[in-house]
Motif scaffolding. Structure first.
Motif, PDB file in Angstrom:
ATOM      1  N   ARG A 285       0.853  -1.185   0.000  1.00 52.37           N
ATOM      2  CA  ARG A 285       0.000   0.000   0.000  1.00 52.37           C
ATOM      3  C   ARG A 285       0.888   1.233   0.000  1.00 52.37           C
ATOM      4  NH1 ARG A 285      -3.006  -3.581  -0.724  1.00 52.37           N
ATOM      5  NH2 ARG A 285      -5.035  -3.998   0.187  1.00 52.37           N
ATOM      6  N   ILE A 286       0.365   2.302  -0.589  1.00 51.51           N
ATOM      7  CA  ILE A 286       1.045   3.595  -0.610  1.00 51.51           C
ATOM      8  C   ILE A 286       0.031   4.622  -0.138  1.00 51.51           C
ATOM      9  CG2 ILE A 286       2.190   5.322  -2.048  1.00 51.51           C
ATOM     10  CD1 ILE A 286       2.893   2.960  -3.944  1.00 51.51           C
ATOM     11  N   SER A 287       0.430   5.446   0.812  1.00 52.40           N
ATOM     12  CA  SER A 287      -0.523   6.443   1.306  1.00 52.40           C
ATOM     13  C   SER A 287      -0.663   7.565   0.279  1.00 52.40           C
ATOM     14  CB  SER A 287      -0.080   7.011   2.662  1.00 52.40           C
ATOM     15  OG  SER A 287       0.958   7.947   2.488  1.00 52.40           O
ATOM     16  N   ARG A 288      -1.841   8.137   0.232  1.00 52.83           N
ATOM     17  CA  ARG A 288      -2.115   9.251  -0.687  1.00 52.83           C
ATOM     18  C   ARG A 288      -1.146  10.395  -0.414  1.00 52.83           C
ATOM     19  NH1 ARG A 288      -3.044  10.759  -5.358  1.00 52.83           N
ATOM     20  NH2 ARG A 288      -4.653   9.212  -5.514  1.00 52.83           N
ATOM     21  N   ALA A 289      -0.871  10.665   0.867  1.00 49.02           N
ATOM     22  CA  ALA A 289       0.036  11.755   1.226  1.00 49.02           C
ATOM     23  C   ALA A 289       1.454  11.487   0.716  1.00 49.02           C
ATOM     24  CB  ALA A 289       0.045  11.947   2.741  1.00 49.02           C
ATOM     25  N   ASP A 290       1.923  10.237   0.845  1.00 44.48           N
ATOM     26  CA  ASP A 290       3.261   9.896   0.349  1.00 44.48           C
ATOM     27  C   ASP A 290       3.330  10.010  -1.163  1.00 44.48           C
ATOM     28  OD1 ASP A 290       4.223   9.421   2.903  1.00 44.48           O
ATOM     29  OD2 ASP A 290       3.988   7.238   2.775  1.00 44.48           O
ATOM     30  N   LEU A 291       2.278   9.574  -1.861  1.00 42.31           N
ATOM     31  CA  LEU A 291       2.261   9.666  -3.316  1.00 42.31           C
ATOM     32  C   LEU A 291       2.260  11.134  -3.758  1.00 42.31           C
ATOM     33  CD1 LEU A 291       2.154   8.270  -6.054  1.00 42.31           C
ATOM     34  CD2 LEU A 291      -0.348   8.277  -5.867  1.00 42.31           C
ATOM     35  N   ASP A 292       1.448  11.961  -3.097  1.00 41.30           N
ATOM     36  CA  ASP A 292       1.401  13.382  -3.446  1.00 41.30           C
ATOM     37  C   ASP A 292       2.743  14.063  -3.184  1.00 41.30           C
ATOM     38  OD1 ASP A 292      -1.234  13.064  -4.231  1.00 41.30           O
ATOM     39  OD2 ASP A 292      -2.068  13.905  -2.383  1.00 41.30           O
ATOM     40  N   ALA A 293       3.395  13.713  -2.072  1.00 38.68           N
ATOM     41  CA  ALA A 293       4.712  14.285  -1.759  1.00 38.68           C
ATOM     42  C   ALA A 293       5.738  13.845  -2.793  1.00 38.68           C
ATOM     43  CB  ALA A 293       5.142  13.871  -0.357  1.00 38.68           C
ATOM     44  N   TRP A 294       5.658  12.589  -3.213  1.00 41.27           N
ATOM     45  CA  TRP A 294       6.576  12.082  -4.238  1.00 41.27           C
ATOM     46  C   TRP A 294       6.384  12.837  -5.556  1.00 41.27           C
ATOM     47  CZ3 TRP A 294       5.444   9.280  -8.784  1.00 41.27           C
ATOM     48  CH2 TRP A 294       6.555   8.754  -9.438  1.00 41.27           C
ATOM     49  N   TRP A 295       5.096  13.060  -5.933  1.00 45.12           N
ATOM     50  CA  TRP A 295       4.818  13.828  -7.165  1.00 45.12           C
ATOM     51  C   TRP A 295       5.439  15.218  -7.063  1.00 45.12           C
ATOM     52  CZ3 TRP A 295       3.853  12.409 -11.753  1.00 45.12           C
ATOM     53  CH2 TRP A 295       2.975  11.388 -12.091  1.00 45.12           C
ATOM     54  N   GLU A 296       5.300  15.851  -5.920  1.00 49.37           N
ATOM     55  CA  GLU A 296       5.884  17.191  -5.714  1.00 49.37           C
ATOM     56  C   GLU A 296       7.385  17.156  -5.887  1.00 49.37           C
ATOM     57  OE1 GLU A 296       5.191  20.621  -5.341  1.00 49.37           O
ATOM     58  OE2 GLU A 296       3.324  19.716  -5.977  1.00 49.37           O
ATOM     59  N   SER A 297       8.048  16.144  -5.324  1.00 56.02           N
ATOM     60  CA  SER A 297       9.500  16.059  -5.441  1.00 56.02           C
ATOM     61  C   SER A 297       9.924  15.833  -6.882  1.00 56.02           C
ATOM     62  CB  SER A 297      10.053  14.949  -4.546  1.00 56.02           C
ATOM     63  OG  SER A 297       9.742  13.670  -5.049  1.00 56.02           O
ATOM     64  N   CYS A 298       9.110  15.123  -7.655  1.00 53.60           N
ATOM     65  CA  CYS A 298       9.411  14.921  -9.087  1.00 53.60           C
ATOM     66  C   CYS A 298       9.338  16.244  -9.827  1.00 53.60           C
ATOM     67  CB  CYS A 298       8.441  13.937  -9.710  1.00 53.60           C
ATOM     68  SG  CYS A 298       8.654  12.236  -9.150  1.00 53.60           S
ATOM     69  N   THR A 299       8.377  17.069  -9.484  1.00 54.08           N
ATOM     70  CA  THR A 299       8.217  18.368 -10.118  1.00 54.08           C
ATOM     71  C   THR A 299       9.401  19.265  -9.779  1.00 54.08           C
ATOM     72  OG1 THR A 299       5.823  18.180  -9.949  1.00 54.08           O
ATOM     73  CG2 THR A 299       6.705  20.384 -10.303  1.00 54.08           C
ATOM     74  N   GLU A 300       9.840  19.253  -8.528  1.00 51.66           N
ATOM     75  CA  GLU A 300      10.960  20.088  -8.111  1.00 51.66           C
ATOM     76  C   GLU A 300      12.246  19.647  -8.791  1.00 51.66           C
ATOM     77  OE1 GLU A 300      10.939  19.764  -3.868  1.00 51.66           O
ATOM     78  OE2 GLU A 300       9.053  20.840  -3.680  1.00 51.66           O
ATOM     79  N   ASP A 301      12.465  18.333  -8.940  1.00 48.47           N
ATOM     80  CA  ASP A 301      13.664  17.829  -9.582  1.00 48.47           C
ATOM     81  C   ASP A 301      13.725  18.214 -11.058  1.00 48.47           C
ATOM     82  OD1 ASP A 301      14.428  16.716  -7.198  1.00 48.47           O
ATOM     83  OD2 ASP A 301      13.810  14.679  -7.729  1.00 48.47           O
TER      84      ASP A 301
END
Length: 62
Positions: free
Chosen positions: A44-60
């Protein structure tokens, strides 16, 4: 307090448009969102972790 929304791996893969194999390659490199493995082996992946990961992809990418 409500429990965090937990997503199944197929739901996450569909949302991010990635194959299971590509996801696990990213995970091996430490570039995937945090996973929680259940006692029965399911992931399982939490929605918050997935959203934070998406944000980090955008910043990179910027």
């Amino acid at each position: 307090m409500a429990a965090p929304k937990m997503l199944k791996l197929p739901e996450v893969l569909e949302e991010i448009g990635m194959s299971r194999a590509a996801f696990y390659r990213m995970r091996a490199r430490g570039q995937a969102p945090k996973l929680r493995k259940l006692p029965n082996g399911q992931v399982r992946i939490s929605r918050a972790d997935l959203d934070a990961w998406w944000e980090s992809c955008t910043e990179d990418a910027a």
